[in-house]
Enzyme design. Structure first.
Site, short mmCIF file in Angstrom:
data_model
loop_
_atom_site.label_atom_id
_atom_site.label_comp_id
_atom_site.label_asym_id
_atom_site.label_seq_id
_atom_site.Cartn_x
_atom_site.Cartn_y
_atom_site.Cartn_z
N ARG A 23 0.81 -1.19 0.03
CA ARG A 23 0.09 0.04 -0.20
C ARG A 23 0.95 1.20 0.03
O ARG A 23 0.54 2.39 0.52
CB ARG A 23 -1.04 -0.19 1.12
CG ARG A 23 -1.85 -1.27 1.29
CD ARG A 23 -2.77 -1.49 0.17
NE ARG A 23 -4.04 -0.35 0.36
CZ ARG A 23 -5.04 -0.87 0.76
NH1 ARG A 23 -5.38 -2.00 1.29
NH2 ARG A 23 -5.96 -0.11 0.76
N ARG A 27 -2.86 6.57 1.06
CA ARG A 27 -3.36 8.05 1.85
C ARG A 27 -2.30 8.59 2.82
O ARG A 27 -2.67 9.76 3.33
CB ARG A 27 -4.67 7.52 2.63
CG ARG A 27 -5.65 7.64 1.70
CD ARG A 27 -6.91 7.09 2.37
NE ARG A 27 -6.55 5.56 2.74
CZ ARG A 27 -7.50 4.70 3.42
NH1 ARG A 27 -8.43 5.18 3.77
NH2 ARG A 27 -7.23 3.56 3.70
N ARG A 36 -5.78 12.70 -5.74
CA ARG A 36 -7.02 12.08 -5.20
C ARG A 36 -8.21 13.04 -5.04
O ARG A 36 -9.47 12.50 -5.24
CB ARG A 36 -6.74 11.10 -3.98
CG ARG A 36 -8.13 10.57 -3.11
CD ARG A 36 -8.54 9.33 -3.89
NE ARG A 36 -9.52 8.54 -3.05
CZ ARG A 36 -10.88 9.16 -2.75
NH1 ARG A 36 -11.41 10.25 -3.31
NH2 ARG A 36 -11.44 8.34 -1.80
N ASP A 72 -6.95 -1.63 -7.63
CA ASP A 72 -7.46 -2.40 -6.25
C ASP A 72 -7.93 -3.62 -6.83
O ASP A 72 -8.47 -3.98 -7.72
CB ASP A 72 -8.72 -1.36 -5.67
CG ASP A 72 -8.94 -2.13 -4.37
OD1 ASP A 72 -8.41 -1.51 -3.54
OD2 ASP A 72 -9.86 -2.99 -4.32
N TYR A 149 -15.40 -10.86 -0.66
CA TYR A 149 -16.13 -9.61 -0.90
C TYR A 149 -17.27 -9.80 -1.65
O TYR A 149 -18.23 -9.06 -1.16
CB TYR A 149 -15.04 -8.61 -1.47
CG TYR A 149 -14.05 -7.92 -0.57
CD1 TYR A 149 -14.45 -7.09 0.24
CD2 TYR A 149 -12.65 -8.47 -0.40
CE1 TYR A 149 -13.63 -6.25 1.19
CE2 TYR A 149 -11.87 -7.79 0.33
CZ TYR A 149 -12.32 -6.94 1.09
OH TYR A 149 -11.22 -6.40 1.99
O1 CP3 Z 1 -0.03 1.12 -3.00
C1 CP3 Z 1 -0.24 -0.21 -3.55
O2 CP3 Z 1 -0.02 -1.03 -2.69
C2 CP3 Z 1 -1.20 -0.16 -4.81
C3 CP3 Z 1 -2.65 -0.04 -4.60
C4 CP3 Z 1 -3.47 -0.79 -3.99
C5 CP3 Z 1 -4.90 -0.59 -3.37
N1 CP3 Z 1 -5.58 -1.43 -2.98
C6 CP3 Z 1 -5.30 0.87 -3.12
C7 CP3 Z 1 -6.24 1.43 -2.36
C8 CP3 Z 1 -3.59 -2.29 -3.52
C9 CP3 Z 1 -2.38 -3.22 -3.82
C10 CP3 Z 1 -4.50 -2.62 -3.07
C11 CP3 Z 1 -5.09 -3.84 -2.55
C12 CP3 Z 1 -6.17 -4.24 -1.67
N2 CP3 Z 1 -7.46 -3.56 -1.91
C13 CP3 Z 1 -6.24 -5.53 -0.80
C14 CP3 Z 1 -5.12 -6.41 -0.52
C15 CP3 Z 1 -4.12 -5.87 0.52
C16 CP3 Z 1 -4.56 -5.60 2.01
O3 CP3 Z 1 -4.59 -4.36 2.44
O4 CP3 Z 1 -4.96 -6.59 2.52
C17 CP3 Z 1 -7.65 -5.35 -0.09
C18 CP3 Z 1 -8.21 -6.04 0.82
C19 CP3 Z 1 -8.44 -4.22 -0.97
C20 CP3 Z 1 -9.78 -3.84 -0.76
C21 CP3 Z 1 -9.83 -2.44 -0.22
N3 CP3 Z 1 -9.63 -1.21 -1.05
C22 CP3 Z 1 -10.24 -1.99 1.22
C23 CP3 Z 1 -10.54 -2.85 2.31
C24 CP3 Z 1 -10.33 -0.53 0.91
C25 CP3 Z 1 -10.93 0.36 2.14
C26 CP3 Z 1 -9.88 0.28 3.16
C27 CP3 Z 1 -8.70 1.20 2.84
O5 CP3 Z 1 -7.67 0.61 3.07
O6 CP3 Z 1 -8.78 2.41 2.43
C28 CP3 Z 1 -9.88 -0.14 -0.31
C29 CP3 Z 1 -9.50 1.17 -0.66
C30 CP3 Z 1 -8.36 1.41 -1.28
N4 CP3 Z 1 -7.33 0.73 -2.27
C31 CP3 Z 1 -7.72 2.91 -1.09
C32 CP3 Z 1 -6.14 2.79 -1.84
C33 CP3 Z 1 -5.23 3.68 -2.06
C34 CP3 Z 1 -8.13 3.97 -0.32
C35 CP3 Z 1 -8.92 4.62 -1.18
C36 CP3 Z 1 -9.02 6.23 -0.96
O7 CP3 Z 1 -8.20 7.04 -1.61
O8 CP3 Z 1 -10.08 6.73 -0.40
#
Ligand code: CP3
Length: 345
Positions: A23, A27, A36, A72, A149
């Protein structure tokens, strides 16, 4: 080209321990918020120039040894026919959870070249912009995690509906997992063809399964996926989060690299897994808040333990928390590089 990361994936000799951060594009970076603010999260994923810009940020700001595609894991599910939304402070939501045969039958296996073009375009832009500075990682969710999911309709605490389907309608569960796996194979093969130089499979929720259920309801689909990715020639990283009890089984996925969370030491992982797989991990993401000297001690310990593995890529044990000060992430990259010998003759 800095190919330290790819060499560590393959277990080849490296001059220092490479690091990237799960990640890392997100953020905790003020620069992420600047981009964003102009889009919803899904719009950002679907705007290749902007998504590529966000992927580049941690490479430029932190100096990590790999970039990861900005997207994502749930994006391809939308193209399977499950409308997806991301709600502020709630995360992902599928308005129509997949819980019966009619819903599973309606799901389709999309052609990524036609339906997920924006992801492939982001990869192509990134390869151009990275200009071989560091390798680019593509990714997907693992079939079980993606299924949770779809079945729950979002995040969950007990995974009641998922386990209900597993236990009460195993044929339906298998049909759903087969469709998700077919989608994921096409999706990751297309990412590799577009230029992704490694592929990470995130199994974020697999730690909620009993070992026997993991063996029956999750692992076979990962094995199928990894087997299908061998022909791409790019290294595959499998991250079974909260999977300390599942490590030996996770190894049978056939992945080149296993991600390890912080609940198990790298020493333990090496002892249990042996010398034919590389490891990635595993500092507790919140340990970045330690005072610098104590952080350095932990980093040094992980590096030393990682040297006993076939190959080691430093990472956090899960994604970096949005509240983390950027300075701490920069410090981590610097510590890993210095303490593992970067710049030394
Ligand atoms: O930098 C990176 O790693 C690349 C981008 C990336 C995102 N999501 C961007 C994102 C990657 C590799 C993911 C994978 C992801 N997404 C996973 C597996 C990794 C883990 O954490 O276990 C999962 C379970 C998700 C599902 C997901 N996406 C959730 C549960 C959420 C909300 C909670 C959170 O962390 O924000 C997201 C949103 C998300 N995915 C954001 C980002 C940058 C936040 C969105 C925002 O800007 O508001």
């Amino acid at each position: 080209m800095n190919d330290t990361f790819l060499k560590a994936c393959r277990g080849e000799a490296v001059p220092y321990t490479p690091i990237w951060i799960m990640r890392q594009a997100g953020r905790y970076l003020p620069e992420y918020h600047t981009v964003r603010d102009k889009f919803t999260f899904l719009e950002l994923c679907k705007t290749p120039e902007a998504a590529a810009e966000v992927s580049m940020q941690p490479v430029d700001i932190l100096g990590v040894d790999a970039a990861i595609l900005f997207s994502d894991i749930l994006v391809p599910m939308e193209k399977m026919g499950a409308p997806l939304d991301f709600l502020e402070n709630r995360g992902p939501v599928f308005a129509h959870p997949i819980r019966d045969a009619a819903a599973v039958d309606r799901l389709v296996v999309p052609d990524p070249e036609l339906e997920l073009t924006y992801v492939l375009d982001t990869i192509r832009i990134l390869r151009r912009e990275l200009a071989d500075k560091v390798p680019l990682i593509g990714f997907s969710g693992a079939p079980f995690t993606l299924a949770t999911y779809l079945i729950e309709g979002g995040g969950s605490r007990t995974f009641w509906h998922t386990k209900q389907m597993m236990y009460q309608a195993p044929e339906l569960y298998r049909k759903l997992l087969e469709k998700i796996t077919a989608c994921t194979i096409n999706y990751l093969q297309a990412q590799a063809a577009a230029g992704a130089q490694a592929l990470q499979i995130f199994d974020s929720w697999v730690g909620v399964l009993a070992p026997d259920d993991y063996a029956e309801f999750a692992l076979p689909y990962v094995q199928w996926l990894v087997r299908a990715l061998k022909e791409t020639g790019v290294p595959v990283i499998y991250f079974a989060n909260n999977g300390a009890t599942l490590l030996e089984m996770a190894k049978t996925s056939g992945a080149d690299v296993l991600g390890v969370d912080w609940r198990v030491s790298i020493d333990d992982a090496v002892a249990r897994l042996g010398q034919d797989v590389s490891l990635q991990g595993n500092l507790d993401p919140v340990a970045l808040l330690l005072p610098e000297d104590r952080l350095a001690t932990r980093v040094e310990r992980i590096i030393a333990q990682g040297r006993k593995a076939r190959g080691h890529i430093f990472n956090l044990g899960h994604g970096i928390q949005p509240e983390t000060p950027v300075e701490k992430a920069k410090l981590l990259v610097q510590l890993v590089h210095e303490l593992s010998g970067k710049g030394r003759a």
